[in-house]
Design a protein around this motif. Structure first.
Motif, PDB file in Angstrom:
ATOM      1  N   MET A   1     -10.776   3.684 -14.164  1.00 38.80           N
ATOM      2  CA  MET A   1      -9.426   3.840 -13.609  1.00 38.80           C
ATOM      3  C   MET A   1      -9.362   3.172 -12.225  1.00 38.80           C
ATOM      4  N   PRO A   2      -8.393   2.279 -12.013  1.00 35.33           N
ATOM      5  CA  PRO A   2      -8.296   1.612 -10.707  1.00 35.33           C
ATOM      6  C   PRO A   2      -7.788   2.562  -9.631  1.00 35.33           C
ATOM      7  N   PHE A   3      -8.354   2.451  -8.447  1.00 35.03           N
ATOM      8  CA  PHE A   3      -7.950   3.319  -7.336  1.00 35.03           C
ATOM      9  C   PHE A   3      -7.486   2.509  -6.130  1.00 35.03           C
ATOM     10  N   GLU A   4      -7.191   1.250  -6.313  1.00 30.75           N
ATOM     11  CA  GLU A   4      -6.819   0.394  -5.182  1.00 30.75           C
ATOM     12  C   GLU A   4      -5.560  -0.384  -5.506  1.00 30.75           C
ATOM     13  N   ASN A   5      -4.583  -0.315  -4.602  1.00 28.05           N
ATOM     14  CA  ASN A   5      -3.304  -1.009  -4.766  1.00 28.05           C
ATOM     15  C   ASN A   5      -2.675  -0.698  -6.117  1.00 28.05           C
ATOM     16  N   THR A   6      -2.571   0.595  -6.392  1.00 29.01           N
ATOM     17  CA  THR A   6      -2.010   1.037  -7.660  1.00 29.01           C
ATOM     18  C   THR A   6      -1.261   2.336  -7.483  1.00 29.01           C
ATOM     19  N   LEU A   7      -0.317   2.570  -8.392  1.00 25.11           N
ATOM     20  CA  LEU A   7       0.379   3.846  -8.483  1.00 25.11           C
ATOM     21  C   LEU A   7       0.078   4.429  -9.852  1.00 25.11           C
ATOM     22  N   GLN A   8      -0.556   5.593  -9.863  1.00 25.98           N
ATOM     23  CA  GLN A   8      -0.885   6.273 -11.107  1.00 25.98           C
ATOM     24  C   GLN A   8       0.188   7.322 -11.407  1.00 25.98           C
ATOM     25  N   CYS A   9       0.641   7.358 -12.643  1.00 29.09           N
ATOM     26  CA  CYS A   9       1.618   8.355 -13.052  1.00 29.09           C
ATOM     27  C   CYS A   9       0.876   9.478 -13.764  1.00 29.09           C
ATOM     28  N   GLY A  10       0.885  10.669 -13.171  1.00 31.64           N
ATOM     29  CA  GLY A  10       0.158  11.775 -13.768  1.00 31.64           C
ATOM     30  C   GLY A  10      -0.061  12.899 -12.779  1.00 31.64           C
ATOM     31  N   ASP A  11      -1.028  13.745 -13.086  1.00 29.54           N
ATOM     32  CA  ASP A  11      -1.330  14.923 -12.285  1.00 29.54           C
ATOM     33  C   ASP A  11      -2.306  14.586 -11.165  1.00 29.54           C
TER      34      ASP A  11
END
Length: 230
Positions: free
Chosen positions: A1-11
């Motif tokens: 799972m990417p953790f840089e320059n990203t928006l994650q949709c979830g909890d």
């Protein structure tokens, strides 16, 4: 799972919980306040009816934050007992308190509410800034067009500049319309956002796509000028 320059949709509990320890340099966030907020048009904020799934996120943020890193969290004044207990239980130390003054009242009950507020929290010991940010700041109204509790980029940018360095990773686990992520990108920081509602994820991603193009334009123009001169 990417953790840089990203928006994650979830909890946020799950996504921040999956991050490596000490990966985040700065947290800037405006979580649900647990007050069943409803704006003038009837819009609500998901999970704002309870703090049971909101406050545990600060445990995950503390673990993911680097030692000496800051967490700046807006909060609702009538739930400060719950927020403060959760922050301290997570391990944070209070480093300061900030107030933004409004020239209008956002609500009127026993008082006319003319300010917003946030606590500055720290993990462990942090270096003192060379030029501390004033703890009273002017408010800029966002218009709340994209989200019922949207903060203006102009309010968030000074926080990111003051409490992080270029290239640092800025995290907002309650990203809403993405204002924190936009501010981070515009001042040269990496960003990670998490948002529970899909509609706001879509809005924020569209917004961030525009920011990426805006940030890239000077580089592209400089490259074109260099090519023309060579």
């Amino acid at each position: 799972m990417p953790f840089e320059n990203t928006l994650q949709c979830g909890d946020s509990n799950q996504i921040i919980g999956a991050m490596p320890e000490g990966a985040v340099d700065l947290v800037v966030t405006d979580p649900p306040y647990g007050v069943n907020y409803r704006d003038r048009t009837g819009r609500t904020v998901k999970n704002d009816d309870t703090l049971e799934s909101v406050l545990p996120v600060f445990d995950q943020l503390y673990r993911a934050l680097k030692p000496g890193g800051f967490c700046i969290s807006f909060y609702g004044w009538n739930r400060i007992d719950r927020f403060m207990a959760a922050w301290k239980a997570a391990g944070f130390t209070v480093a300061g308190h900030m107030v933004w003054t409004k020239d209008y009242a956002s609500r009127r009950r026993y008082l006319a509410y003319h300010h917003e507020q946030a606590y500055v929290l720290v993990k462990g010991q942090a270096k003192l800034p060379g030029k501390p940010l004033a703890d009273v700041q002017p408010w800029v109204y966002s218009g709340n067009k994209a989200h019922p509790t949207e903060k203006a980029v102009e309010v968030l940018s000074p926080l990111i500049r003051s409490f992080s360095r270029r290239g640092d990773l800025v995290c907002d686990p309650f990203a809403g319309s993405g204002a924190t992520l936009v501010a981070a990108a515009l001042v040269g920081r990496r960003y990670l956002g998490v948002e529970l509602e899909e509609r706001y994820c879509r809005q924020a991603r569209t917004r961030l796509d525009g920011v990426v193009r805006h940030v890239a334009e000077p580089t592209l123009l400089n490259w074109q000028r260099s090519a023309e001169l060579s």
